[in-house]
Design a protein around this motif. Structure first.
Motif, short mmCIF file in Angstrom:
data_model
loop_
_atom_site.label_atom_id
_atom_site.label_comp_id
_atom_site.label_asym_id
_atom_site.label_seq_id
_atom_site.Cartn_x
_atom_site.Cartn_y
_atom_site.Cartn_z
N LEU A 6 20.28 -6.85 11.99
CA LEU A 6 19.42 -5.67 12.08
C LEU A 6 19.59 -4.95 13.41
N MET A 7 19.69 -5.69 14.49
CA MET A 7 19.86 -5.06 15.79
C MET A 7 21.18 -4.32 15.88
N GLN A 8 22.21 -4.85 15.26
CA GLN A 8 23.52 -4.18 15.25
C GLN A 8 23.47 -2.92 14.39
N VAL A 9 22.87 -3.03 13.21
CA VAL A 9 22.78 -1.88 12.30
C VAL A 9 21.98 -0.74 12.93
N THR A 20 0.85 -1.20 0.00
CA THR A 20 0.00 0.00 0.00
C THR A 20 0.88 1.25 0.00
N ASP A 21 1.18 1.79 1.17
CA ASP A 21 1.85 3.09 1.24
C ASP A 21 3.38 3.03 1.16
N LYS A 22 3.96 1.89 1.50
CA LYS A 22 5.42 1.67 1.38
C LYS A 22 6.26 2.66 2.18
N ASN A 23 5.70 3.19 3.27
CA ASN A 23 6.41 4.22 4.04
C ASN A 23 6.64 3.75 5.47
N HIS A 24 7.43 2.71 5.64
CA HIS A 24 7.55 2.04 6.93
C HIS A 24 8.06 2.95 8.03
N ARG A 54 14.13 -12.00 -1.43
CA ARG A 54 14.02 -11.24 -2.68
C ARG A 54 12.98 -10.13 -2.56
N GLY A 55 12.54 -9.83 -1.35
CA GLY A 55 11.55 -8.79 -1.14
C GLY A 55 12.14 -7.40 -1.17
N THR A 56 11.26 -6.40 -0.99
CA THR A 56 11.68 -5.01 -1.16
C THR A 56 11.47 -4.15 0.09
N VAL A 57 11.06 -4.73 1.21
CA VAL A 57 10.94 -3.95 2.44
C VAL A 57 12.33 -3.56 2.93
N ASP A 58 12.49 -2.30 3.32
CA ASP A 58 13.76 -1.81 3.86
C ASP A 58 13.74 -2.06 5.38
N PHE A 59 14.26 -3.20 5.79
CA PHE A 59 14.20 -3.57 7.20
C PHE A 59 15.18 -2.77 8.07
N VAL A 60 16.24 -2.25 7.47
CA VAL A 60 17.12 -1.36 8.23
C VAL A 60 16.33 -0.12 8.63
N GLU A 61 15.59 0.46 7.69
CA GLU A 61 14.74 1.60 8.00
C GLU A 61 13.72 1.24 9.08
N VAL A 62 13.12 0.06 8.96
CA VAL A 62 12.12 -0.38 9.94
C VAL A 62 12.72 -0.41 11.34
N VAL A 63 13.85 -1.05 11.49
CA VAL A 63 14.44 -1.23 12.82
C VAL A 63 14.94 0.09 13.39
N ARG A 64 15.50 0.94 12.56
CA ARG A 64 15.94 2.25 13.06
C ARG A 64 14.75 3.08 13.52
#
Length: 280
Positions: A274-277, A188-192, A224-234
């Protein structure tokens, strides 16, 4: 740091006790109770509180945690006249287990012909009944952001953080929060990061999943997905999120159980990275 969790139906062929044992053997000490396992527990006895307490004893004996659970997934709280009373039973079961954050979907009322705001108000009316039922109990009902299930579907009542905060304000209870489903938001909005920061302290639960942006594939991170999990965790760190880091990944379980055990090693490696980043 949020505790790593995997939704219990990752081990779909096992009872909840067997799944917990298998998680522990693979170094996982926390899970979300899936609604499939919720149904299994409800069928054990008419005394749902006794059933819940029995599982709570098992959990304690095994030094495990189930602080998050998905209530009846297909509940239509506005369309089904009996849905709210059935959810009372689910809530009693989950409370007896020790689950504090209970995930629930709003009802889209897709065939009602009503406007978005009219559908929102009908959801608020029904959710107020749940609000009264849980008043004073150590429970938060976490409303999940959803995604369209069909073409030409009416506008979602719960597409983003603004929608969910509007519903929560209408309910008028601090016992309602938000569950972010990263896979749904990617469709939908892709703005995690924005979603998380808007949700702020209302964010109480997570469904971590990835997809390629076209369908709800429920994959684990870094495939192979496109979610930015670094952005999510930060973003989670920026709002001081205190819930579990829970993966809801049915896209990963169509393989032999022994290979699912091996996937957990990769899941743990992704989590640790992810926790380290997030701290960098």
């Amino acid at each position: 740091m949020s505790k790593l969790s995997i939704w219990s139906y990752y081990y779909y062929e096992l009872t909840i006790e067997e799944a917990i044992t298998r998680f522990i053997q693979n170094g996982i000490h926390c899970c979300e109770l899936a609604d499939e396992h919720g149904f299994e527990l409800l069928q054990r006895s008419e005394d749902v509180v006794a059933t819940g307490k029995e599982l709570a004893k098992f959990i304690k004996e095994h030094d495990f945690e189930i602080s998050q659970g998905h209530l009846w997934l297909k509940a239509r709280i506005c369309s089904d006249a009996g849905a709210i009373e059935k959810l009372y039973q689910w809530i009693d079961l989950y409370e007896a287990i020790g689950i504090k954050n209970m995930v629930l979907h709003c009802d889209q009322l897709v065939e009602s012909g009503l406007s978005k705001e009219e559908r929102v108000q009908k959801n608020i009316e029904q959710l107020k009944k749940l609000s009264e039922y849980i008043r004073g109990r150590n429970i938060t009902i976490c409303l999940e952001n959803l995604r369209p299930h069909m073409e030409n579907q009416p506008e979602l009542v719960d597409r983003n953080a603004d929608d969910l905060l509007h519903i929560i304000a209408g309910i008028g209870s601090d016992q309602f929060g938000i569950c972010l489903d990263t896979g749904h938001l990617n469709l939908t909005d892709k703005n995690h990061g924005e979603f998380i920061k808007k949700a702020g302290t209302h964010l109480k639960a997570l469904h971590i999943a990835d997809n390629e942006g076209t369908t709800d594939q429920h994959m684990m991170p870094f495939t192979r997905g496109t979610v930015d999990f670094v952005e999510v965790v930060r973003a989670l760190r920026s709002v001081d999120y205190r819930g579990v880091f829970n993966l809801e990944i049915p896209g990963e379980f169509c393989i032999p159980i022994e290979l699912r055990d091996e996937k957990i090693k990769y899941i743990r490696a992704c989590y640790d990275y992810l926790m380290q980043v997030a701290l960098s």
